[in-house]
Design a protein around this motif. Structure first.
Motif, PDB file in Angstrom:
ATOM      1  N   GLY A 163       5.148 -51.723 -14.024  1.00  0.00           N
ATOM      2  CA  GLY A 163       4.032 -51.120 -14.737  1.00  0.00           C
ATOM      3  C   GLY A 163       3.147 -50.350 -13.780  1.00  0.00           C
ATOM      4  N   GLY A 164       2.054 -49.815 -14.316  1.00  0.00           N
ATOM      5  CA  GLY A 164       1.126 -49.047 -13.498  1.00  0.00           C
ATOM      6  C   GLY A 164       1.511 -47.602 -13.333  1.00  0.00           C
ATOM      7  N   GLU A 165       2.551 -47.169 -14.016  1.00  0.00           N
ATOM      8  CA  GLU A 165       2.980 -45.784 -13.929  1.00  0.00           C
ATOM      9  C   GLU A 165       1.891 -44.865 -14.464  1.00  0.00           C
ATOM     10  N   THR A 166       1.628 -43.781 -13.759  1.00  0.00           N
ATOM     11  CA  THR A 166       0.645 -42.790 -14.189  1.00  0.00           C
ATOM     12  C   THR A 166       1.279 -41.404 -14.204  1.00  0.00           C
ATOM     13  N   TYR A 167       0.872 -40.604 -15.162  1.00  0.00           N
ATOM     14  CA  TYR A 167       1.328 -39.220 -15.182  1.00  0.00           C
ATOM     15  C   TYR A 167       0.338 -38.387 -15.975  1.00  0.00           C
ATOM     16  N   GLY A 168       0.351 -37.084 -15.702  1.00  0.00           N
ATOM     17  CA  GLY A 168      -0.600 -36.220 -16.374  1.00  0.00           C
ATOM     18  C   GLY A 168      -0.290 -34.761 -16.140  1.00  0.00           C
ATOM     19  N   ALA A 169      -0.996 -33.926 -16.885  1.00  0.00           N
ATOM     20  CA  ALA A 169      -0.843 -32.481 -16.757  1.00  0.00           C
ATOM     21  C   ALA A 169      -2.188 -31.827 -17.013  1.00  0.00           C
ATOM     22  N   ASP A 170      -2.441 -30.731 -16.297  1.00  0.00           N
ATOM     23  CA  ASP A 170      -3.675 -29.970 -16.439  1.00  0.00           C
ATOM     24  C   ASP A 170      -3.332 -28.494 -16.615  1.00  0.00           C
ATOM     25  N   LEU A 171      -4.000 -27.866 -17.547  1.00  0.00           N
ATOM     26  CA  LEU A 171      -3.831 -26.447 -17.799  1.00  0.00           C
ATOM     27  C   LEU A 171      -5.184 -25.773 -17.673  1.00  0.00           C
ATOM     28  N   GLY A 172      -5.232 -24.709 -16.882  1.00  0.00           N
ATOM     29  CA  GLY A 172      -6.465 -23.956 -16.727  1.00  0.00           C
ATOM     30  C   GLY A 172      -6.223 -22.469 -16.864  1.00  0.00           C
ATOM     31  N   TRP A 173      -7.141 -21.794 -17.509  1.00  0.00           N
ATOM     32  CA  TRP A 173      -7.057 -20.342 -17.653  1.00  0.00           C
ATOM     33  C   TRP A 173      -8.453 -19.773 -17.475  1.00  0.00           C
ATOM     34  N   GLY A 174      -8.537 -18.739 -16.662  1.00  0.00           N
ATOM     35  CA  GLY A 174      -9.838 -18.156 -16.411  1.00  0.00           C
ATOM     36  C   GLY A 174      -9.733 -16.750 -15.870  1.00  0.00           C
ATOM     37  N   GLY A 175     -10.886 -16.132 -15.762  1.00  0.00           N
ATOM     38  CA  GLY A 175     -10.919 -14.786 -15.232  1.00  0.00           C
ATOM     39  C   GLY A 175     -12.343 -14.281 -15.184  1.00  0.00           C
ATOM     40  N   SER A 176     -12.489 -13.028 -14.837  1.00  0.00           N
ATOM     41  CA  SER A 176     -13.817 -12.434 -14.744  1.00  0.00           C
ATOM     42  C   SER A 176     -13.708 -10.922 -14.860  1.00  0.00           C
ATOM     43  N   THR A 177     -14.794 -10.344 -15.348  1.00  0.00           N
ATOM     44  CA  THR A 177     -14.949  -8.891 -15.364  1.00  0.00           C
ATOM     45  C   THR A 177     -16.281  -8.594 -14.689  1.00  0.00           C
ATOM     46  N   ASP A 178     -16.747  -7.382 -14.848  1.00  0.00           N
ATOM     47  CA  ASP A 178     -18.027  -7.027 -14.242  1.00  0.00           C
ATOM     48  C   ASP A 178     -19.161  -7.880 -14.795  1.00  0.00           C
ATOM     49  N   ARG A 179     -19.028  -8.310 -16.051  1.00  0.00           N
ATOM     50  CA  ARG A 179     -20.133  -9.025 -16.680  1.00  0.00           C
ATOM     51  C   ARG A 179     -19.741 -10.411 -17.187  1.00  0.00           C
ATOM     52  N   TRP A 180     -18.446 -10.725 -17.247  1.00  0.00           N
ATOM     53  CA  TRP A 180     -17.997 -11.989 -17.822  1.00  0.00           C
ATOM     54  C   TRP A 180     -17.350 -12.870 -16.761  1.00  0.00           C
ATOM     55  N   GLN A 181     -17.523 -14.169 -16.923  1.00  0.00           N
ATOM     56  CA  GLN A 181     -16.756 -15.183 -16.190  1.00  0.00           C
ATOM     57  C   GLN A 181     -16.392 -16.263 -17.185  1.00  0.00           C
ATOM     58  N   TRP A 182     -15.158 -16.750 -17.141  1.00  0.00           N
ATOM     59  CA  TRP A 182     -14.798 -17.809 -18.078  1.00  0.00           C
ATOM     60  C   TRP A 182     -13.745 -18.737 -17.464  1.00  0.00           C
TER      61      TRP A 182
END
Length: 963
Positions: free
Chosen positions: A210-229
């Motif tokens: 026991g004690g097994e761990t697993y996971g996944a992460d997804l990230g998406w982002g970017g920027s323009t002259d006026r935006w950051q996300w």
């Protein structure tokens, strides 16, 4: 300067302000002072936790430890809690190694057991005295469906959204308000990334099933002259490990056999008096006898019927039913966007949803019935009649707890037929915030402002299976005719031993118990910072602001619990709310630049006023000095007042029960002591059960805790170790800290109350509990109050050394140490409680020395990190284990927990040959497979889960892809 009261510190701050503005008046006619130039070895400057002034320097008046994303990835841990709990300044805190539900009862603070949660403790002052921020804004307190928590559950914050973690190891109430007595943990989230990131991780224990761990992460982002996300989604799962996987966790107390086992057994323990003869029995049925026959003519332990006298060998081993590691599954989504409306005004918004599903498990729930049961339940103590007509009653007479004819002292039965208790939590956390910020100039001096609103809610539901309805147990044990008139009722057999409780019996007495709790936090903040005027040594900088917060919390136990019908730990419903309005001001006053005293000397002063709807107003102040003696030497110091407002659980928590593991000093040989006779203990008394039920409650009359914090430190970066053949950079930091907390909110230590009554005759202590005519403790009240004083001090010593980069790569050493010199808790009677440095007590320890050494080597795409974590030796009282071989110094009633060192190794490879990048990491934590020291006084699993790792090696692998 050492102020001794809030009034004196406030007066000192006001005087400092007058001196500052006097300097302003004389400096207004002077020529502006040019900023320093060419500081080759001056310490870096960034905006960090510990000040609201945006021009603050990294090495400011207070110590701030910054854990970068690189540090987080190198640790090998997969949760925020695991990372901060391994800081050398961290103390005992809740985590998923605590299998708490069903075993710990309800703590005095009304916060519940926090099942499945993970918290942070700094300086061993408790998680309630640590303020957790996310991007500088308070986070909602935890819910776990067992109370109204007063600490943040770090499992509600996914690790994947974090850019860095800043830890302020100093009091900061004047900067941030309540709860910041021991320090601040500020989690800074990612604002944006360029493209898409995918991360996968997997890990498992080498020697445990026991004690097994697993996971996944997804990230998406970017920027323009006026935006950051930035948008992120995370999934994490951790599987359970049962206690039977680890030898010391398979018995109640390692090395003591069944001596500390439970007297509630599958066979049943019966302590009663025969109303016909007056004989008192303490017996249990012989194993394998389903229908035991009782001979009332045999009153001794040499018996020929189907019973024998209860002995240690009959006690129940509950430990294998527990969990060594609790299962946990977390799913979260997070989004953050920023938009520049104009070159000087921008806005931002953040949202988060996190769902945690976790579980705890305990041994089958015991029945304790009788006048000695001590469970504060009329159905078990005062109104129970086991009818002589019950077809399973082998004694031929009523067993009753009613009135002067009471003859049932204790019936302890462990219904293994009903299975273990299983507690499943579903915790949903929502967070939403929005804000505006901008800049403008006042007389060519830059000023900035921001306003923020935030709402967060944590709601928990817990489903408990394997528990019982004590009212229905009464009905099933009573007159069979009365039972027959109740739908579903069948007579209950508690006398036939294991296997004699049928499914029909269980169907009537075993409910599904559902509890709920909720915490809400709504807030509004407005801040303004900038340079007021130019002084002789530089600009006078300030920050000022207003904050409004509203806290709401509730705990709603199952209706059978509210009705007093729950056989387990009883509790009442809790709900409450309060709000606070705060104003603060902070100044950074330059006193000297490039003078005969050195490079610079700066004074910082701050004051905050808080108006609470529950107790009124409170002011806190702070004063500090930062002295840059030379480019390579910084000296700093600060003195701060702090306070912590009582939480909703502490204020409004209703009567509940905490099952404390206590050693009655009058039990056994102690019954002959004259002090015990005076306490109403009869000759021959023996404590029936090691767990004694203690009633706790909140207190609406509580006042805030107040504190003083002193910090003195130095940072030295010697020039002879900079850009030399043997060293590129060497940094040495030394910090002395001291915290004093007055009017600490706590319940008196139950064990100390017992001992003060017995050995000192303290009337206040003696009034806290009652004994039955047989000597058993049947009432124990332990209500919260502003009691005692906590004092602690110690040293942090940190060394960072980077070697020059060569063909072989780059090598860096980072060594952090914390030495605790003093920790003492003075209780309400003026006596010092046993918790102190170097001592293990009640599932927590204060090591005198903790140390972490990180060796980091990098060359091209490869990096190798070797981490050494050291915990100093501890000692504990042998308590009930005295006389057993496991107690290595029984003559002095001491068990020694040897010093423990863990070794962690990680190897990583980074390549940009495919897509935007590929990262592969593999590592092993506790590479030598070190087991934790055996702990005799720890409640579960034979070791201190807040101080040590699980036994054995944990290996893991991670793959990251950038697109």
């Amino acid at each position: 300067m050492t102020p001794t009261s809030p009034a004196r510190l406030t007066l000192a701050i006001q005087a400092a302000l007058l001196l500052s503005f006097a300097g302003v008046a004389s400096a207004q006619d002077a020529a502006p002072v040019a900023p320093d130039a060419g500081q080759a070895q001056t310490l870096d400057t960034v905006t960090v936790t510990g000040t609201r002034i945006k021009k603050a320097e990294l090495e400011s008046q207070v110590p701030v430890q910054v854990l970068t994303r690189e540090d987080i990835d190198r640790s090998g841990f997969t949760s925020v809690a695991d990372i901060v709990q391994n800081l050398t300044a961290s103390g005992a805190a809740l985590n998923t190694k605590f299998n708490s539900s069903g075993n710990f009862g309800f703590p005095p603070d009304g916060g519940g057991v926090g099942a499945g949660a993970a918290t942070v403790d700094l300086r061993h002052l408790g998680s309630k005295r640590v303020l957790v921020l996310v991007d500088g804004v308070r986070w909602v307190n935890e819910s776990s469906a067992s109370g109204v928590g007063s600490s943040v559950d770090l499992n509600t914050i996914p690790l994947s959204i974090i850019d860095r973690i800043e830890v302020l190891e100093d009091g900061a109430s004047s900067i941030y308000g309540s709860d910041a007595i021991a320090g601040v943990v500020n989690i800074i989230t990612r604002r944006s990334i360029d493209g898409v990131k995918l991360d996968f991780n997997y890990g498992d224990y080498d020697d445990l099933a026991g004690g097994e761990t697993y996971g996944a992460d997804l990230g998406w982002g970017g920027s323009t002259d006026r935006w950051q996300w930035f948008l992120g989604a995370s999934y994490y799962k951790q599987k359970q490990v049962v206690s039977s996987e680890y030898g010391p966790a398979s018995v109640p107390v390692p090395g003591t056999g069944l001596a500390n086992g439970s007297s509630a057994t599958p066979q049943g323990r019966m302590v009663f008096q025969d109303p016909n003869t007056g004989a008192v029995y303490d017996i249990t049925p012989n194993t394998g006898v389903a229908d035991p026959q009782f001979n009332p003519g045999e009153t001794g332990c040499e018996r020929s019927d189907d019973f024998h006298c209860f002995a240690t060998a009959d006690r129940f081993n509950f430990a294998p039913y527990n969990l060594l590691l609790t299962p946990s599954e977390r799913k979260s989504v997070f989004g953050q966007v920023r938009f520049d409306f104009t070159p000087t005004v921008s806005g931002h918004a953040k949202v988060l949803y996190n769902r945690r599903e976790s579980a705890n498990q305990a041994a089958p729930e015991p029945f304790f019935l009788g006048t000695d049961a001590g469970v504060y339940n009329d159905y078990a103590e005062r109104t129970l009649v086991i009818s002589a007509l019950n077809p399973y009653n082998p004694f031929g007479f009523d067993l009753t707890t009613v009135g002067p004819d009471a003859n049932l002292f204790l019936l302890g039965r462990r219904p293994v037929e009903g299975g273990p208790r299983r507690y499943r939590q579903e915790v949903n956390t929502w967070y939403a915030s929005a804000g505006l910020e901008g800049m403008f100039e006042v007389a060519t001096r830059p000023w900035s402002w921001d306003v923020n609103v935030a709402f967060s809610r944590s709601r928990a539901e817990q489903t408990n299976t394997g528990s019982y309805n004590i009212r229905r147990i009464n009905e099933a044990l009573g007159d069979p005719a009365a039972c027959a008139a109740i739908a579903g009722c069948v007579p209950l057999n508690l006398f036939g031993g294991e296997g004699t409780i049928t499914p029909e019996m269980l169907a009537f007495i075993q409910p599904v118990v559902r509890d709920e709790s909720e915490n809400k936090l709504s807030l509004f903040t407005a801040n303004l910072t900038g340079d007021l005027v130019q002084m002789w040594a530089g600009p006078l900088s300030f920050a000022a602001g207003y904050e409004y917060r509203k806290y709401e919390g509730s705990y709603t136990p199952d209706p059978i619990t509210v009705a007093g019908e729950y056989n387990g730990v009883p509790s009442g419903a809790t709900s409450g709310d309060y709000d606070v309005n705060e104003l603060y001001v902070e100044f950074n006053v330059p006193l000297m630049r490039d003078g005969w005293l050195g490079k610079s000397l700066d004074l910082s002063i701050a004051e905050r006023y808080s108006d609470y709807s529950t107790f009124g107003g409170e002011s806190t102040g702070k004063i500090g000095l930062r002295w840059q003696v030379a480019d390579e030497l910084l000296l700093r110091g600060s003195f701060a007042e702090g306070f912590r407002a009582p939480s909703i659980g502490e204020l409004y928590g209703t009567l509940s029960r905490f099952d404390a593991t206590l050693v009655d000093p009058c039990s056994g040989a102690g019954a002959t002591l004259p002090e015990c006779a005076a306490d109403g203990v009869p000759p021959g008394y023996t404590q029936t059960n090691s767990q004694i039920s203690v009633v706790t409650s909140g207190n609406a009359e509580l006042q805030p805790e107040t504190s003083n914090s002193l910090m003195l430190g130095a940072v030295w970066s010697p020039s002879f170790a900079a850009q030399a053949a043997w060293s590129d950079r060497l940094d040495i930091g030394v910090t002395f800290y001291r915290h004093t907390i007055e009017n600490a909110i706590q319940a008196p230590d139950a064990q100390a109350i017992l001992e003060r009554c017995v050995f000192e005759g303290d009337p206040v202590a003696c009034a806290a509990y009652d004994r039955s005519d047989r000597g058993q403790i049947v009432r124990f009240d332990d209500i919260l109050d502003n009691l005692g004083t906590i004092r602690t001090d110690g040293w942090d010593v940190n060394v960072g050394w980077t070697l020059p980069e060569g063909d072989w790569g780059r090598l860096r050493f980072d060594w952090k140490n914390t030495f605790v010199g003093r920790y003492e808790l003075v209780n309400e009677s003026g006596a010092i409680e046993p918790r102190q440095p170097g001592v293990e007590l009640n599932n927590s320890a204060i090591p005198e020395w903790t140390s972490t050494l990180v060796t980091d080597w990098r060359r091209g795409p490869w990096s190798v990190a070797w981490t050494v974590r050291h915990i100093d030796e501890l000692t504990e009282s042998c308590g009930g284990a005295n006389g057993f071989d496991i107690c290595d110094d029984s003559a002095n009633d001491i068990n020694r927990l040897p010093a423990t060192t863990y070794h962690d190794l990680q190897v990583s490879w980074l390549s940009t040959a495919w897509a935007k990048g590929v990262r592969i990491s593999a590592g092993v934590n506790n590479i030598t497979g070190k087991d934790p020291p055996i702990c005799l006084s720890c409640s579960l699993n034979g070791y201190d889960a807040s101080t040590y790792d699980l036994p054995g090696r944990f290996w893991y692998a991670r793959v990251g892809l950038d697109f």
